[in-house]
Motif scaffolding. Sequence first.
Motif, PDB file in Angstrom:
ATOM      1  N   VAL A 139       0.860  -1.187   0.000  1.00  0.00           N
ATOM      2  CA  VAL A 139       0.000   0.000   0.000  1.00  0.00           C
ATOM      3  C   VAL A 139       0.893   1.232   0.000  1.00  0.00           C
ATOM      4  N   PRO A 140       0.767   2.128  -0.986  1.00  0.00           N
ATOM      5  CA  PRO A 140       1.519   3.385  -0.924  1.00  0.00           C
ATOM      6  C   PRO A 140       1.159   4.164   0.343  1.00  0.00           C
ATOM      7  N   ALA A 141       2.182   4.642   1.043  1.00  0.00           N
ATOM      8  CA  ALA A 141       1.975   5.291   2.347  1.00  0.00           C
ATOM      9  C   ALA A 141       1.816   6.803   2.202  1.00  0.00           C
ATOM     10  N   HIS A 142       0.970   7.378   3.082  1.00  0.00           N
ATOM     11  CA  HIS A 142       0.737   8.844   3.149  1.00  0.00           C
ATOM     12  C   HIS A 142       0.994   9.496   1.786  1.00  0.00           C
ATOM     13  N   VAL A 143       0.085   9.193   0.858  1.00  0.00           N
ATOM     14  CA  VAL A 143       0.347   9.383  -0.572  1.00  0.00           C
ATOM     15  C   VAL A 143       0.538  10.836  -0.995  1.00  0.00           C
ATOM     16  N   TRP A 144       0.093  11.806  -0.186  1.00  0.00           N
ATOM     17  CA  TRP A 144       0.161  13.209  -0.610  1.00  0.00           C
ATOM     18  C   TRP A 144       1.287  14.003   0.052  1.00  0.00           C
ATOM     19  N   THR A 145       1.980  13.456   1.038  1.00  0.00           N
ATOM     20  CA  THR A 145       2.956  14.269   1.756  1.00  0.00           C
ATOM     21  C   THR A 145       4.104  14.692   0.835  1.00  0.00           C
ATOM     22  N   PRO A 146       4.605  15.912   0.987  1.00  0.00           N
ATOM     23  CA  PRO A 146       5.530  16.486  -0.013  1.00  0.00           C
ATOM     24  C   PRO A 146       6.781  15.670  -0.258  1.00  0.00           C
ATOM     25  N   TRP A 147       7.409  15.171   0.798  1.00  0.00           N
ATOM     26  CA  TRP A 147       8.741  14.603   0.645  1.00  0.00           C
ATOM     27  C   TRP A 147       8.729  13.128   0.292  1.00  0.00           C
ATOM     28  N   PHE A 148       7.757  12.365   0.767  1.00  0.00           N
ATOM     29  CA  PHE A 148       7.831  10.912   0.634  1.00  0.00           C
ATOM     30  C   PHE A 148       6.542  10.252   0.144  1.00  0.00           C
ATOM     31  N   GLY A 149       5.580  11.029  -0.353  1.00  0.00           N
ATOM     32  CA  GLY A 149       4.340  10.458  -0.859  1.00  0.00           C
ATOM     33  C   GLY A 149       4.406  10.233  -2.359  1.00  0.00           C
ATOM     34  N   VAL A 150       3.681   9.224  -2.840  1.00  0.00           N
ATOM     35  CA  VAL A 150       3.716   8.910  -4.270  1.00  0.00           C
ATOM     36  C   VAL A 150       3.194  10.074  -5.114  1.00  0.00           C
ATOM     37  N   PHE A 151       2.325  10.920  -4.548  1.00  0.00           N
ATOM     38  CA  PHE A 151       1.858  12.113  -5.243  1.00  0.00           C
ATOM     39  C   PHE A 151       2.479  13.402  -4.676  1.00  0.00           C
ATOM     40  N   GLY A 152       3.480  13.276  -3.827  1.00  0.00           N
ATOM     41  CA  GLY A 152       4.041  14.429  -3.130  1.00  0.00           C
ATOM     42  C   GLY A 152       4.653  15.465  -4.056  1.00  0.00           C
ATOM     43  N   SER A 153       4.621  16.716  -3.629  1.00  0.00           N
ATOM     44  CA  SER A 153       5.089  17.822  -4.471  1.00  0.00           C
ATOM     45  C   SER A 153       6.592  17.795  -4.696  1.00  0.00           C
ATOM     46  N   LYS A 154       7.354  17.213  -3.767  1.00  0.00           N
ATOM     47  CA  LYS A 154       8.811  17.279  -3.869  1.00  0.00           C
ATOM     48  C   LYS A 154       9.408  16.169  -4.724  1.00  0.00           C
ATOM     49  N   SER A 155       8.875  14.950  -4.592  1.00  0.00           N
ATOM     50  CA  SER A 155       9.543  13.857  -5.298  1.00  0.00           C
ATOM     51  C   SER A 155       8.579  12.796  -5.808  1.00  0.00           C
ATOM     52  N   GLY A 156       7.299  13.151  -5.914  1.00  0.00           N
ATOM     53  CA  GLY A 156       6.296  12.180  -6.316  1.00  0.00           C
ATOM     54  C   GLY A 156       5.955  12.217  -7.792  1.00  0.00           C
ATOM     55  N   PHE A 157       4.880  11.530  -8.124  1.00  0.00           N
ATOM     56  CA  PHE A 157       4.400  11.382  -9.495  1.00  0.00           C
ATOM     57  C   PHE A 157       2.996  11.962  -9.614  1.00  0.00           C
TER      58      PHE A 157
END
Length: 433
Positions: free
Chosen positions: A154-172
């Motif tokens: 399960v992708p974790a905390h999907v929206w957080t900036p630094w470590f989420g799969v949709f995060g603003s810093k390094s996500g998709f």
Amino acid sequence: MHSKYSRACSKDSDLEHLTWWARRKGVTLMGTGDFTHPAWFERLRENLVPAEPGLFRLRDEMDRDISRTLPDSVAARKVRFMLSVEISTIYSKGGRSRKIHHLVYMPDFASAEAFNGKLGQIGDLSSDGRPIVGMDSRDLLEATLSSGDGAYLVPAHVWTPWFGVFGSKSGFDTLEECYGDLTDHIFALETGLSSDPAMNWRVSGLDGYRLVSYSDAHSPPIVGRETTVFDTDLDYFGILEALRTGTGHAGTIEFFPEEGKYHVDGHRKCGVRMDPQETEKRGGICPMCGRKLTVGVLSRVEDLADRPAGRRPDGAAGFRNLVPLPEIVGEILRVGPKSKKVRGEVDRLTTAMGPELAILEEVPVEDIAVHSPRLAEAVGRLRRGEVTKEPGYDGEFGVIRVLEPDEPKPANAGDPPMHELKPANVDDPPTLF
């Protein structure tokens, strides 16, 4: 969940304390956390015994010792564990550095051991309970699926900036970009503290996924701050089927997302907090220092949303926003939620009325009033959503208030006089055993 072998986690994050707090909170099933760590893996093997399919319980003698330290109202509650771990993957893809966190679940120790063997060839699993591996997320998913029948990710905390799969810093922008040809094996997403299902419903591409919420507990007292509710048998594979199909996935209990550390945009060093519209107007730049703002979850949802707020997809499970009981009691007593005064009062309340989650959700307000009229008023407001919100930003937790700071205390409220309340050392963990 995390164990004491994860960085920045309490030394009390062991099976005994986690079980004690699960009973006090009203949580039936927890992840073990950190099963990739060699020392923790051995402790799990030594102290957990098989229970229902794919689930484990504490050895009888350990469980009896814990039950003796709890009031009768919660001592007999059943607590089970499933093997879980959070994995941090750091790699380059699409010309950018990617840092994505994932939750991995295994149905038995043999599958977990097989998974550990694969990851151990890539990274040092003994360095941290939440290991960091230089591995593409798609390849981590493949390693998970090939470790045993019923293993899932399960992708974790999907929206957080630094470590989420949709995060603003390094996500998709899409799951397909992250997991490629194996995306169909993803069926659930973890919302994280800074978002709730209503925010996720704005993105139609997420309609087919079950939304789950978990504590990410770094210490036992915050077990259950977010939870997922299942209407299934107590069975690893029953829960897996509920996540795959939606049948039996009854919804989540969430923070108010404004309380999360990355809800809105901002720059903590400068004390600057902005909503998405203001961030866009300023070009994402801090007006105080001229550096880039940390773009939070609300802005990132706005970027990907193709629906207006308030639209609920057909068949989506519901949710409820709550404030943890110690935070409410801390408001009433005007001390920190980790203080000894709060602990003592919550002990009194749970002894009288049962687990914390039941007090927040189920116990009639009039029954709460018998034990604390002030708490009854606060819980009534919470259930109606009558709270004041100061959203979190750039790693700073937000504040949710059920009572106003200057609100006069009613006479005969049944609470200790204010002059008797002195803040305790909030860093001292409770001594249970």
